[in-house]
Structure formats: C-alpha cells, structure tokens
Design a protein around this motif. Structure first.
Motif, PDB file in Angstrom:
ATOM      1  N   GLY A 196     107.450  -3.075 -35.661  1.00  0.00           N
ATOM      2  CA  GLY A 196     106.014  -2.813 -35.782  1.00  0.00           C
ATOM      3  C   GLY A 196     105.312  -2.846 -34.435  1.00  0.00           C
ATOM      4  O   GLY A 196     104.504  -1.967 -34.115  1.00  0.00           O
ATOM      5  N   LYS A 197     105.630  -3.849 -33.636  1.00  0.00           N
ATOM      6  CA  LYS A 197     105.008  -3.958 -32.310  1.00  0.00           C
ATOM      7  C   LYS A 197     105.482  -2.849 -31.382  1.00  0.00           C
ATOM      8  O   LYS A 197     104.701  -2.326 -30.581  1.00  0.00           O
ATOM      9  CB  LYS A 197     105.288  -5.337 -31.723  1.00  0.00           C
ATOM     10  N   ALA A 198     106.750  -2.468 -31.485  1.00  0.00           N
ATOM     11  CA  ALA A 198     107.252  -1.353 -30.675  1.00  0.00           C
ATOM     12  C   ALA A 198     106.566  -0.051 -31.066  1.00  0.00           C
ATOM     13  O   ALA A 198     106.255   0.780 -30.204  1.00  0.00           O
ATOM     14  CB  ALA A 198     108.765  -1.231 -30.826  1.00  0.00           C
ATOM     15  N   ALA A 199     106.298   0.144 -32.362  1.00  0.00           N
ATOM     16  CA  ALA A 199     105.585   1.346 -32.808  1.00  0.00           C
ATOM     17  C   ALA A 199     104.160   1.364 -32.255  1.00  0.00           C
ATOM     18  O   ALA A 199     103.671   2.415 -31.800  1.00  0.00           O
ATOM     19  CB  ALA A 199     105.564   1.412 -34.335  1.00  0.00           C
ATOM     20  N   LEU A 200     103.495   0.217 -32.274  1.00  0.00           N
ATOM     21  CA  LEU A 200     102.150   0.138 -31.693  1.00  0.00           C
ATOM     22  C   LEU A 200     102.178   0.443 -30.198  1.00  0.00           C
ATOM     23  O   LEU A 200     101.329   1.183 -29.686  1.00  0.00           O
ATOM     24  CB  LEU A 200     101.545  -1.246 -31.929  1.00  0.00           C
ATOM     25  N   MET A 201     103.157  -0.118 -29.507  1.00  0.00           N
ATOM     26  CA  MET A 201     103.279   0.138 -28.075  1.00  0.00           C
ATOM     27  C   MET A 201     103.644   1.595 -27.794  1.00  0.00           C
ATOM     28  O   MET A 201     103.210   2.164 -26.795  1.00  0.00           O
ATOM     29  CB  MET A 201     104.300  -0.807 -27.447  1.00  0.00           C
ATOM     30  N   GLY A 202     104.410   2.194 -28.696  1.00  0.00           N
ATOM     31  CA  GLY A 202     104.730   3.619 -28.557  1.00  0.00           C
ATOM     32  C   GLY A 202     103.494   4.478 -28.699  1.00  0.00           C
ATOM     33  O   GLY A 202     103.319   5.452 -27.961  1.00  0.00           O
ATOM     34  N   GLY A 203     102.622   4.137 -29.631  1.00  0.00           N
ATOM     35  CA  GLY A 203     101.356   4.862 -29.768  1.00  0.00           C
ATOM     36  C   GLY A 203     100.494   4.712 -28.536  1.00  0.00           C
ATOM     37  O   GLY A 203      99.905   5.688 -28.043  1.00  0.00           O
ATOM     38  N   LEU A 204     100.413   3.506 -28.013  1.00  0.00           N
ATOM     39  CA  LEU A 204      99.645   3.265 -26.791  1.00  0.00           C
ATOM     40  C   LEU A 204     100.247   4.027 -25.613  1.00  0.00           C
ATOM     41  O   LEU A 204      99.521   4.618 -24.804  1.00  0.00           O
ATOM     42  CB  LEU A 204      99.603   1.764 -26.495  1.00  0.00           C
ATOM     43  N   LEU A 205     101.567   4.054 -25.528  1.00  0.00           N
ATOM     44  CA  LEU A 205     102.252   4.803 -24.479  1.00  0.00           C
ATOM     45  C   LEU A 205     101.939   6.291 -24.581  1.00  0.00           C
ATOM     46  O   LEU A 205     101.619   6.943 -23.577  1.00  0.00           O
ATOM     47  CB  LEU A 205     103.764   4.580 -24.561  1.00  0.00           C
ATOM     48  N   ALA A 206     101.985   6.828 -25.796  1.00  0.00           N
ATOM     49  CA  ALA A 206     101.711   8.260 -25.983  1.00  0.00           C
ATOM     50  C   ALA A 206     100.279   8.609 -25.576  1.00  0.00           C
ATOM     51  O   ALA A 206     100.056   9.596 -24.855  1.00  0.00           O
ATOM     52  CB  ALA A 206     101.958   8.651 -27.438  1.00  0.00           C
ATOM     53  N   VAL A 207      99.324   7.816 -26.006  1.00  0.00           N
ATOM     54  CA  VAL A 207      97.918   8.073 -25.657  1.00  0.00           C
ATOM     55  C   VAL A 207      97.721   7.969 -24.147  1.00  0.00           C
ATOM     56  O   VAL A 207      97.043   8.810 -23.532  1.00  0.00           O
ATOM     57  CB  VAL A 207      96.978   7.104 -26.417  1.00  0.00           C
TER      58      VAL A 207
ATOM     59  N   LEU B 229     109.432  -7.777 -25.844  1.00  0.00           N
ATOM     60  CA  LEU B 229     108.865  -8.878 -25.071  1.00  0.00           C
ATOM     61  C   LEU B 229     107.652  -9.484 -25.769  1.00  0.00           C
ATOM     62  O   LEU B 229     107.406 -10.692 -25.647  1.00  0.00           O
ATOM     63  CB  LEU B 229     108.503  -8.402 -23.667  1.00  0.00           C
ATOM     64  N   TRP B 230     106.915  -8.678 -26.493  1.00  0.00           N
ATOM     65  CA  TRP B 230     105.767  -9.161 -27.258  1.00  0.00           C
ATOM     66  C   TRP B 230     106.237 -10.010 -28.445  1.00  0.00           C
ATOM     67  O   TRP B 230     105.623 -11.012 -28.792  1.00  0.00           O
ATOM     68  CB  TRP B 230     104.956  -7.961 -27.715  1.00  0.00           C
TER      69      TRP B 230
END
Length: 167
Positions: A101-112, A153-154
């Motif tokens: 879940g946290k990796a998916a959130l970070m992936g969205g942030l990375l994409a934006v 890491l999160w």
C-alpha cells in the motif's frame, strides 16, 4: 546486534535497487537474488519460528505471482516484479500488505513528480543532452524501484521484523 545488522543489509539493498533503477531503469537480478537469499540468514538471526518463516516464504511467493501478473501486460518491469517479491518476503504477513500500500502511494507520488518535472524541464533552459536518457526525458519509464524502496523504508519501522531486531 546481529538482527540490526541484517536490517541494515535490507535497507542498503533496497536503496541500491532504487539508485540502480533511477540511473539505468533496471534492477539487476543479482540484487534481487541477494535480497531474497539473505532473508533465511536474517530469519535465523531474528529468531523466526519455522511457521513464521514458512509464512514469509508464502507471502514472497504470492508477491512474485502478483508481480509476474503485472509484468505480463507490461504494467511494471521484470526487475520491479522481482524486487516487490523479495521485499515482501522480508515483511511477511500482514506487514507486506502495508508495504504494498505504501509503495503504491509512493509510486503515485513518483509519477506525479516525474510528470511535473518533465513538463517544467524545457522551460529551465537545460541543455538538450540533460533531458535525454535521464529521468527528465519525455516518455522515459518511471523507475518504480524508487517507490518500492520508499515504501519499504516507510514500512520498516512499524514492521514485525524491526521489532524482532530491536530485541
């Protein structure tokens, strides 16, 4: 002390995977292999029971299947699929869900972030050679290894393996 050392190995390998993905859009097989093969050593030092060890293996295997299913249509890279499985192996159940879940959130942030940087890059006046074969290149893939490492890491400080290493 040994438990803390094995967690440092995990952190180092995840950061290395993110850096390699950012620089070359690849996550080497050897890196995912070392990450996965170092888990049994970590499990020994952390004092995991056979049942917990088996559950970690099952979680890693299921994560690999999910990664392969996402790789087949080209939604993620092969290195990403292997890295998510190796990291999920370390987290086990239920921490692997939090990691994903946290990796998916970070992936969205990375994409934006990449979209914004790529749109802003031409206005900066940077030489064209700086915008080809880099993260700023228009149409370049997103190095999802960065998001996977950030999610790991999160998640790590709240995970069961972290608590075991602190004992």
């Amino acid at each position: 002390m040994a438990g803390q050392f094995v967690l440092l190995v995990f952190v180092f390998l995840m950061v290395l995977a993110a850096a390699r993905d950012a620089m070359s859009y690849t996550i080497p097989n050897w890196l995912c292999g070392i990450l996965a093969l170092s888990f049994p050593v970590a499990a020994l030092f952390l004092g995991l029971s056979w049942m917990d060890f088996g559950l970690h293996l099952l979680v890693g295997f299921v994560a690999l299947l999910i990664g392969m299913a996402l790789f087949a249509p080209g939604w993620i890279g092969g290195g990403d699929a292997k890295l998510v499985a190796a990291a999920a192996l370390w987290f086990g159940w239920p921490d692997a869900l939090m990691f994903l879940g946290k990796a998916a959130l970070m992936g969205g942030l990375l994409a934006v972030t990449l979209i914004m940087l790529r749109r802003a890059a031409p206005a900066t006046g940077l030489p064209q050679r700086w915008m080809t074969n880099t993260l700023l290149a228009d149409g370049a893939p997103a190095p999802y290894g960065i998001a996977l490492a950030a999610g790991a890491l999160w998640t790590l400080p709240d995970s069961q393996i972290f608590l075991l290493a602190a004992m």
